[in-house]
Design a protein around this motif. Structure first.
Motif, PDB file in Angstrom:
ATOM      1  N   GLU A   1       5.109 -24.018  17.211  1.00  0.00           N
ATOM      2  CA  GLU A   1       3.665 -24.062  17.081  1.00  0.00           C
ATOM      3  C   GLU A   1       3.179 -25.390  16.513  1.00  0.00           C
ATOM      4  O   GLU A   1       2.000 -25.756  16.691  1.00  0.00           O
ATOM      5  CB  GLU A   1       3.173 -22.910  16.205  1.00  0.00           C
TER       6      GLU A   1
ATOM      7  N   LYS B   1      -5.309 -25.144  20.322  1.00  0.00           N
ATOM      8  CA  LYS B   1      -6.285 -24.791  21.340  1.00  0.00           C
ATOM      9  C   LYS B   1      -7.017 -26.043  21.807  1.00  0.00           C
ATOM     10  O   LYS B   1      -7.412 -26.884  20.989  1.00  0.00           O
ATOM     11  CB  LYS B   1      -7.285 -23.762  20.779  1.00  0.00           C
TER      12      LYS B   1
ATOM     13  N   CYS C   1       0.945 -20.372  22.702  1.00  0.00           N
ATOM     14  CA  CYS C   1       0.406 -19.028  22.922  1.00  0.00           C
ATOM     15  C   CYS C   1       1.471 -18.084  23.457  1.00  0.00           C
ATOM     16  O   CYS C   1       1.493 -16.898  23.126  1.00  0.00           O
ATOM     17  CB  CYS C   1      -0.782 -19.106  23.875  1.00  0.00           C
TER      18      CYS C   1
ATOM     19  N   ARG D   1      -3.591 -18.317  18.738  1.00  0.00           N
ATOM     20  CA  ARG D   1      -3.373 -19.611  19.388  1.00  0.00           C
ATOM     21  C   ARG D   1      -3.323 -20.686  18.308  1.00  0.00           C
ATOM     22  O   ARG D   1      -4.366 -21.171  17.867  1.00  0.00           O
ATOM     23  CB  ARG D   1      -4.482 -19.904  20.398  1.00  0.00           C
TER      24      ARG D   1
ATOM     25  N   LEU E   1      -3.968 -20.938  32.110  1.00  0.00           N
ATOM     26  CA  LEU E   1      -4.519 -21.049  30.752  1.00  0.00           C
ATOM     27  C   LEU E   1      -5.873 -20.355  30.657  1.00  0.00           C
ATOM     28  O   LEU E   1      -6.161 -19.654  29.682  1.00  0.00           O
ATOM     29  CB  LEU E   1      -4.640 -22.519  30.368  1.00  0.00           C
TER      30      LEU E   1
ATOM     31  N   CYS F   1      -2.991 -29.127  27.550  1.00  0.00           N
ATOM     32  CA  CYS F   1      -3.096 -27.771  28.121  1.00  0.00           C
ATOM     33  C   CYS F   1      -1.750 -27.052  28.079  1.00  0.00           C
ATOM     34  O   CYS F   1      -1.668 -25.869  27.731  1.00  0.00           O
ATOM     35  CB  CYS F   1      -3.617 -27.853  29.556  1.00  0.00           C
TER      36      CYS F   1
ATOM     37  N   TRP G   1     -12.548 -26.246  26.443  1.00  0.00           N
ATOM     38  CA  TRP G   1     -12.639 -25.570  27.734  1.00  0.00           C
ATOM     39  C   TRP G   1     -12.648 -26.568  28.892  1.00  0.00           C
ATOM     40  O   TRP G   1     -12.213 -26.240  30.003  1.00  0.00           O
ATOM     41  CB  TRP G   1     -13.902 -24.709  27.785  1.00  0.00           C
TER      42      TRP G   1
ATOM     43  N   ARG H   1      -6.807 -16.908  28.485  1.00  0.00           N
ATOM     44  CA  ARG H   1      -7.925 -16.882  27.531  1.00  0.00           C
ATOM     45  C   ARG H   1      -8.872 -15.724  27.816  1.00  0.00           C
ATOM     46  O   ARG H   1      -9.409 -15.109  26.888  1.00  0.00           O
ATOM     47  CB  ARG H   1      -8.695 -18.204  27.606  1.00  0.00           C
TER      48      ARG H   1
ATOM     49  N   GLU I   1      -0.918 -25.808  24.553  1.00  0.00           N
ATOM     50  CA  GLU I   1      -1.551 -24.539  24.190  1.00  0.00           C
ATOM     51  C   GLU I   1      -0.806 -23.362  24.801  1.00  0.00           C
ATOM     52  O   GLU I   1      -0.603 -22.332  24.144  1.00  0.00           O
ATOM     53  CB  GLU I   1      -3.013 -24.515  24.635  1.00  0.00           C
TER      54      GLU I   1
END
Length: 548
Positions: free
Chosen positions: A307, A465, A142, A462, A450, A135, A468, A454, A138
């Protein structure tokens, strides 16, 4: 560039006038407070008039100025990206495989009842840490800005108060209590390693405090000199640490291969030693041992190809840390009897006495290395949070400046020094118990952002990723650990509230309220004086701006 740097140092000496410095660098007005900005492209270049190749004398100053400006326009005055995959891996492994692998094993075995449930606890806690690390990865890809928890909370929530609380806790606990406690431990281990008469030395001894102060000062000076130097220093510490742990693992597996497995069979499973023992406590202890995997998010702007490097290095380092902790636990269970595992003496000391004999003093080396590694990483990540807070106007503007010679956030680093030195003379070990619950609660809030990002920015690029379900799983996990810590020790909640409480009036008084012009003018004078003293200037953040 060397002549330009010497000229800048000469003109920004304490004896130079403010008017001359402003004429050279220019000023910007912010709320009536003038702050000096550094602009390499505006520096004058001393050149001489030389004859041209065709024999005609002409002034070549414009020619040299244009070429110098062309070279400096491509290089902005920002923190450079110097951390490669090796540096990032050493930072994460340096904080993940540390004191938890040496001192939390006894508590885990005592609350589990054997090696098999202990391994299950390590795997479960490691899996939850892996979910949280994904998490954070990401968020870092981002929002590629340094600052970690502070940046994500500041941009996601409607009020800056939670982000300011991170700065306050970093100032009091991170740069103060934690560094001073680790410094004392490092001082004790160093003296025990080099001095025969210091086996029973106390942490409050003046000699320990002097050695701890020297360790802290040297590490802070190194960070002010070069971020890359501190990263390579971390690489060397991590290699020595992993070598020490590999030696312990090799000893255990040699015993297994040669058939000396009597201790291993006895340690596989046994009844819980006390009625108060609980596997949930072991789960919380193992989770605390895995903290620090979010360190790379504090230095995102210094990581090459963030990244790619941040997600891959984070995943790889967490998996390696889980494997090393499991292998160390198997070796401990092979080398030591159940009585020795559950004794009050540290496991690393017991192994040193049984294996090294007269060379048992060498066991203090891996503990000293762990201490230096943790202090080094704390200085790195906390200073970047202070730097980011200054850039977002949640701390003094001086904290957001870089040294014009070394490109390091030296004001944000040096602010930790006096606090750590003052707390060296105080016993603040009891306050450190709140770090776990506060960090878990903060991690839950950060991972919740996070979901906010989103929903608020669905079209943002992103590169990495996560599913969820990952944020929800980790948020519930952090809430469970926080509740468990408060249930086992309700005093922790009072300590957290007592330390956080001053942050609310400070944020309102120092940031939100309109301050008198006289106060702003005094702060401006102090800021300019410190700029000239430390040779720092506001960086060019054009390459780091992100519209949120």
């Amino acid at each position: 560039m060397i002549s330009n740097e010497n000229e800048f140092k000469r003109r920004t000496s304490l004896s130079s006038s403010l008017r001359r410095l402003q004429k050279r660098h220019g000023t910007t007005s912010t709320g009536g407070l003038e702050l000096i900005e550094h602009d390499y492209s505006q520096q004058e270049t001393d050149v001489e008039c030389r004859p041209s190749p065709d024999g005609n004398a002409r002034d070549n100053a414009n020619h040299y100025l244009e070429s110098d400006q062309a070279k400096t326009e491509d290089k902005s005055f920002v923190i450079e990206r110097t951390f490669g995959s090796m540096h990032c891996t050493s930072i994460l492994l340096g904080v993940l495989v540390s004191f938890g692998s040496l001192f939390s094993v006894r508590e885990i075995f005592m609350n589990c009842g054997g090696l098999i449930p202990a391994l299950f606890v390590w795997i479960s806690a490691g899996a939850m840490m892996f979910v949280g690390a994904q998490c954070y990865a990401e968020l870092a890809t981002c929002i590629p800005k340094s600052g970690g928890d502070f940046v994500y909370l500041y941009h996601a929530l409607p009020t800056p108060m939670p982000a300011f609380m991170q700065v306050w806790m970093g100032l009091v606990m991170g740069s103060g209590a934690t560094i001073s406690a680790l410094g004392k431990m490092g001082g004790v281990q160093f003296l025990k390693l080099v001095c025969r008469r210091c086996d029973d030395i106390d942490r409050s001894s003046p000699l320990v405090i002097i050695v701890a102060a020297l360790i802290i000062c040297l590490l802070i000076m190194m960070h002010c000199r070069s971020s890359l130097l501190s990263a390579w220093f971390q690489v060397s510490l991590t290699c020595i640490k992993l070598g020490s742990f590999a030696f312990i693992i090799a000893l255990g597996f040699v015993h297994i291969v040669t058939g000396r497995t009597s201790n291993l069979k006895e340690n596989m499973w046994y009844p819980l030693p006390t009625n108060q023992a609980s596997p949930m406590v072991a789960f919380a202890v193992s989770s605390m041992s895995f903290t620090g995997w979010q360190s790379l998010t504090f230095v995102t702007e210094e990581v090459k190809k963030p990244e790619k490097n941040i997600p891959y290095v984070t995943s790889f380092s967490v998996l390696i840390a889980i494997g090393l902790c499991m292998a160390l636990n198997i070796s401990y269970a092979t080398l030591l009897t159940p009585q020795e595992l559950l004794s009050s003496q540290p496991i690393i000391m017991l192994i040193g006495d049984k294996v090294l004999g007269s060379w048992s003093k060498l066991v203090h080396l891996p503990i000293l290395i762990c201490t230096l590694s943790d202090i080094n990483i704390i200085i790195l990540i906390v200073s970047r949070m202070f730097f980011s807070a200054g850039r977002e106007r949640q701390s003094p503007s001086l904290w957001a400046m870089l040294n014009v010679r070394y490109n390091t956030p030296s004001p944000a680093i040096l602010v930790m020094l006096p606090i750590a030195l003052i707390l060296l003379v105080l016993d603040i070990s009891s306050v450190l118990s709140i770090l776990g619950p506060f960090q878990w609660l903060t991690s839950a809030m950060v991972v919740a952002t996070l979901l906010i990002y989103r929903i608020r920015y669905p079209d943002r690029d992103r590169p990495f990723k996560v599913p969820w379900a990952f944020p929800f799983i980790y948020i519930l996990y952090c809430i469970f650990l926080t509740s468990l810590a408060i249930y086992n020790n309700p005093r922790v909640l009072g300590l957290v509230l007592a330390i956080i409480a001053p942050a609310f009036p400070l944020q309102i008084i120092l940031i939100r309220l309109r301050r008198p012009r006289t106060f702003l003018r005094a702060v401006g004078n102090v800021t300019r004086f410190l700029q000239k003293l430390l040779l720092v200037a506001k960086p060019d953040d054009s390459g780091q701006d992100i519209n949120l």
